[in-house]
Scaffold this motif. Structure first.
Motif, short mmCIF file in Angstrom:
data_model
loop_
_atom_site.label_atom_id
_atom_site.label_comp_id
_atom_site.label_asym_id
_atom_site.label_seq_id
_atom_site.Cartn_x
_atom_site.Cartn_y
_atom_site.Cartn_z
N ARG A 17 0.71 -1.15 -0.17
CA ARG A 17 -0.04 0.08 -0.07
C ARG A 17 0.96 1.23 0.01
O ARG A 17 1.68 1.46 1.02
N VAL A 18 0.76 2.03 -1.04
CA VAL A 18 1.59 3.39 -1.33
C VAL A 18 0.66 4.55 -1.39
O VAL A 18 -0.42 4.32 -1.61
N SER A 19 1.27 5.54 -0.92
CA SER A 19 0.77 6.67 -0.93
C SER A 19 1.13 7.73 -2.40
O SER A 19 2.17 7.76 -2.59
N ARG A 20 -0.02 8.04 -3.14
CA ARG A 20 0.18 9.13 -4.42
C ARG A 20 -0.37 10.20 -4.17
O ARG A 20 -1.58 10.39 -3.52
N THR A 21 0.23 10.99 -4.65
CA THR A 21 -0.14 12.50 -4.83
C THR A 21 -0.89 12.65 -6.08
O THR A 21 -0.49 12.60 -6.99
#
Length: 350
Positions: free
Chosen positions: A315-319
């Motif tokens: 699970r990764v954070s994207r802008t």
């Protein structure tokens, strides 16, 4: 000007060295002697290529600068496949040992690189970057099309000149070898050149009272290189496996149920590896660590891309841009929002 990493000679088998070895902006200010020394020290060039390199250093510069464009196009076309036109900076050429095999991927590399040389040179001619060529001098006077008569004007891309130079320079080594692999390379080089010419379009500007178009001025222009890439990608899908005929002068289909290749087809001699596992001997980089789509059933799907080895989930954070609003007049303001998404990457071989 940086072309590609210093010290790398991009070398398509024994055929062509694209002048990236030790090439930087300083060469172009060294004069005739400097270009002669540089051309003499690039590995892989045959005498004819060295001669052209010495005579046309600015053309060589244009070719080197244009490499990034066709490599990028190759990687775009295969971005969702096991072989993704990946390059390496650690070998004597950008594709490693892949080019030693007469596969359909190599057929595409030769075709797209040959097309890229034509496209780059024709564009450089039209933009006035080269002393040896300019706009197409044959597009003068008047002519007709389905809409009526028009006057030649503007700057028509001189594709014929670019094709002629590319054919002499790129094909020089293959014309000396004339074995099965050389015939394959020559065929695919020609298919790439023809692909650029295929998408030449007539562009016109109207003149007259209130845009009446009583007089038209037209010129021939190359289409965006993406159209050439899309076309060659389709040709890759329908590439024909071939064998050399009994006279050693051309091809026959390798299997009786295969069609005989046309001049526009891509041809190859050997089956491809599956590209699942990293194998330096075959030029396969493997698919370990490649992103895949869990929902897709196509070539980018995790089952196909990962070759049944499974995949890891993170699970990764994207802008992303969000809550965009139009403000009079005339701009759009957005917020940067953080979004958590799942990424899937292929497992390595156990």
């Amino acid at each position: 000007m940086n072309f590609l990493p210093s010290g790398i000679c991009f070398f398509l088998s024994a055929a062509t060295c694209w002048l990236t070895a030790k090439v930087d902006a300083s060469w172009w200010y060294m004069g005739t002697l400097g270009s002669q020394v540089m051309c003499d020290n690039i590995p892989g060039l045959v005498n004819k290529q060295r001669q052209l390199c010495r005579q046309h250093p600015k053309v060589m510069q244009a070719i080197g600068a244009g490499m990034k464009e066709w490599i990028s196009e190759c990687q775009h076309q295969f971005r969702n496949h096991r072989w993704n036109c990946n390059t390496t900076a650690r070998d004597h050429n950008l594709f490693g040992r892949l080019l030693l095999r007469g596969s359909r991927e190599v057929a595409f590399v030769y075709a797209i690189s040959s097309a890229g040389v034509v496209y780059t040179l024709a564009r450089a001619c039209s933009q006035g970057d080269l002393d040896s060529c300019s706009c197409d001098p044959t597009k003068k006077g008047s002519s007709r099309d389905s809409k009526g008569s028009f006057d030649w004007g503007g700057c028509s891309d001189h594709v014929e000149h670019a094709i002629h130079f590319s054919q002499i320079f790129v094909d020089a080594k293959e014309r000396k070898e004339r074995d099965a692999r050389a015939l394959m390379n020559l065929h695919n080089n020609r298919a790439g050149r023809k692909a650029v010419k295929r998408f030449m379009t007539l562009q016109c500007k109207c003149h007259g009272v209130s845009g009446s178009c009583s007089v038209r001025t037209c010129w021939q222009a190359m289409a965006d290189f993406r159209r050439t890439g899309d076309h060659l990608r389709r040709r890759y899908n329908g590439a024909v496996q071939v064998a050399v005929n009994q006279y050693g002068t051309g091809f026959t289909a390798a299997h009786t149920h295969f069609k005989r290749p046309s001049k526009n087809d891509l041809v190859y001699l050997e089956d491809s590896p599956d590209y699942c596992i990293r194998d330096p001997q075959s030029g396969s980089m493997g698919t370990a660590g490649r992103l895949c789509s869990r929902a897709s059933r196509g070539s980018d799907g995790c089952e196909v891309m990962c070759c049944g080895r499974g995949y890891d989930t993170a699970r990764v954070s994207r802008t992303t841009k969000c809550e965009c609003k139009f403000h009079w007049c005339c701009s759009v303001h957005c917020r940067d929002c953080q979004q958590l998404v799942d990424e899937f990457t292929c497992k390595s071989q156990t």
